[in-house]
Every structure is written in structure tokens, then in C-alpha cells.
Design an enzyme around this catalytic site. Structure first.
Site, PDB file in Angstrom:
ATOM      1  N   ASP A  65      71.531  72.826  20.127  1.00 32.26           N
ATOM      2  CA  ASP A  65      72.427  71.837  20.276  1.00 32.26           C
ATOM      3  C   ASP A  65      72.190  71.126  21.591  1.00 32.26           C
ATOM      4  OD1 ASP A  65      74.421  69.867  20.749  1.00 32.26           O
ATOM      5  OD2 ASP A  65      76.106  71.211  20.201  1.00 32.26           O
ATOM      6  N   TYR A 164      77.816  53.977  19.818  1.00 31.82           N
ATOM      7  CA  TYR A 164      76.328  54.198  19.549  1.00 31.82           C
ATOM      8  C   TYR A 164      75.434  53.313  20.400  1.00 31.82           C
ATOM      9  CZ  TYR A 164      71.783  54.044  17.601  1.00 31.82           C
ATOM     10  OH  TYR A 164      70.280  54.137  17.053  1.00 31.82           O
ATOM     11  N   LYS A 168      73.009  53.931  23.909  1.00 32.73           N
ATOM     12  CA  LYS A 168      71.686  53.579  23.975  1.00 32.73           C
ATOM     13  C   LYS A 168      71.486  52.454  25.075  1.00 32.73           C
ATOM     14  CE  LYS A 168      70.283  55.568  20.411  1.00 32.73           C
ATOM     15  NZ  LYS A 168      69.310  56.817  20.445  1.00 32.73           N
TER      16      LYS A 168
END
Length: 263
Positions: A65, A164, A168
Site C-alpha cells: 500500500d 482527484y 493531481k
């Protein structure tokens, strides 16, 4: 142009499917020994390893992980034990947990940031430590190459995907900051920013291709090999003077095609 990674060892996170899988196969075909990282998809990771080995390459499946500091350290330890060192690290692992802003849970926000951004920090921090520790292994002009997986959404806002897009955007700045800091050590750091690529993570977004193609001037949705070839170039000596750059792979999506006719 022939790219040869013979003698080099690569760790690719999130390599059991999608863009990571394509990169693992491409790197191995160019001669690299590849640690195929996965979190939960062991069977898929082993399929990638089998494909590489059957083609004459060298690879192993490595569970970790990437948002877990200890797991990241173990991944590097196992790679060094098997391959003698590590020369390329592609921080590719990522996920989406989409929701309208007002409906997004803190758990979903944290999970995406933990994997997409903190995971990249942990993986690339360990890469820098290992590169400095092992020094010049004589297999590349740089002592180590790091590649961040970003997205066109590091620059294009994406309603309904705040976690998200934030991850980014952070990834892009993290990459450039790290590149600035370690270039003097002959560690090359770059990023890639794909647009619409037909993979499982964005199956919903690429399902309606007619609508999607309105956003892509080049007229087609990308495939994983488009990204893998770009990644392969950036980690090779052919790109040795490229440092701190993001290569956008999007068929011109990030050129804001809605403005082609003056908006």
C-alpha cells in the site's frame, strides 16, 4: 530511436492494471527488471509478471500500500534484494472516489489524497534515499530516474472530482519541487499527464466517446501504450536533459478546444 534499459531495475507502483501494467511491460521489453507493485490485485499483478517472464524479461509481483510508509520501505528492500539496486521509480498508483463537492465525505477525500499524493511523496522520498545511498551503478547517465503520474487535471478543473483534481495539482508541484531539489545529485525527476485514456479507472468517463471526442481535437481516445511509450522515453538516457517537466499525453485536450471558434 532504440531505447535500452538493460541492467536497470524499475519499481512501478499500481502496475497490476491500466497504465502501470502497460508501463511495466514496456520497461521490461526494453530490458529493465521490473517490480510490479500492487495493493489488492495479486492475481492481476502475477499475470503481468507472467507475461513479462514469458517474453524473456525479469519481474516479480510486490505487494505494498503506497500510502503506508513501512510498506513502501519493504517494497524497496525487496526490490534491492532481488535486483541489486533500483534505478527507475514510476509513482503511478492512484484512484478516484468521485462525488459532488457538497456530498464528498471526508473519508473519500482522505483516501484519494493519501494514495494519489501522499503515496507519491512516500515512494519518491524513498527513491531519493536509495539513489543517494547506492550512488552511480553505471547503468544510466543519471544515478536515478523518478516519474510522477499526474493528469491533465493538474491544470484543468474537474467538477465532481475535487479530491482527484487536488491530488493531481499537488502532484505536479511536488514533482517540480523535488526536481529542483535533487537535480544537482544527478537524479532526474519528471511527470506525465495523460488525458482521456481507455482504462478501468475512467471507464465511465470514456464510455460516451462521441461526447468525449468533442474535448479531444486529435479525434481519438488514448490507449495505455500511448502513455507507456512516453514514460519509457522519459526514464531513458534519450531524455537525459529533461528535468522537472510534465509531458502531457492528451490529444490536445488541455488546449481548451472549446475556444477554437473564439469561445
Amino acid at each position: 530511436m532504440h531505447i535500452d534499459l538493460t541492467g536497470q531495475a524499475a519499481i512501478i507502483t499500481g502496475a497490476s492494471s491500466g497504465l502501470g501494467r502497460a508501463a511495466a511491460i514496456a520497461f521490461a521489453a526494453a530490458g529493465a527488471a521490473v517490480a510490479v507493485n500492487y495493493n489488492s490485485s495479486e492475481d492481476k499483478a502475477r499475470e503481468v509478471v507472467d507475461q513479462i517472464v514469458q517474453a524473456g524479461g525479469k519481474a516479480f509481483a510486490c505487494a505494498a500500500d503506497t500510502s503506508d510508509e513501512a510498506a513502501v520501505t519493504r517494497m524497496f528492500d525487496e526490490t534491492v534484494e532481488r535486483f541489486g539496486g533500483v534505478d527507475i521509480v514510476f509513482a503511478n498508483a492512484g484512484l478516484q472516489k468521485d462525488a459532488a463537492y457538497a456530498d464528498m465525505t471526508l473519508a473519500d477525500w482522505k483516501q484519494v489524497i493519501d494514495v494519489n499524493l501522499t503515496g507519491q511523496f512516500l515512494v519518491t522520498r524513498e527513491a531519493v534515499r536509495r539513489f543517494r545511498q547506492q550512488g552511480d551503478r553505471g547503468v544510466s547517465r543519471a544515478i536515478g530516474k523518478i516519474l510522477f503520474m499526474s493528469s491533465v487535471h493538474e491544470v484543468i478543473p474537474w467538477a465532481g472530482h475535487a479530491n482527484y483534481a487536488a491530488s493531481k495539482g499537488g502532484s505536479g508541484m511536488l514533482m517540480r519541487t523535488l526536481a529542483q531539489e535533487v537535480a544537482g545529485d544527478r537524479i532526474r525527476v519528471n511527470g506525465i499527464a495523460p488525458g482521456a485514456i481507455a482504462t478501468a479507472i475512467n471507464a465511465d468517463a470514456t464510455a460516451d466517446q462521441d461526447k468525449l471526442l468533442e474535448l479531444i481535437p486529435y479525434g481519438r481516445v488514448g490507449d495505455p501504450d500511448d502513455v507507456a511509450r512516453a514514460a519509457l522515453f522519459l526514464v531513458s538516457d534519450a531524455a537525459d536533459y529533461i528535468v522537472g517537466s510534465t509531458l502531457t499525453i492528451d490529444g490536445a485536450m488541455s488546449l481548451y478546444p472549446g475556444f477554437r471558434d473564439n469561445g
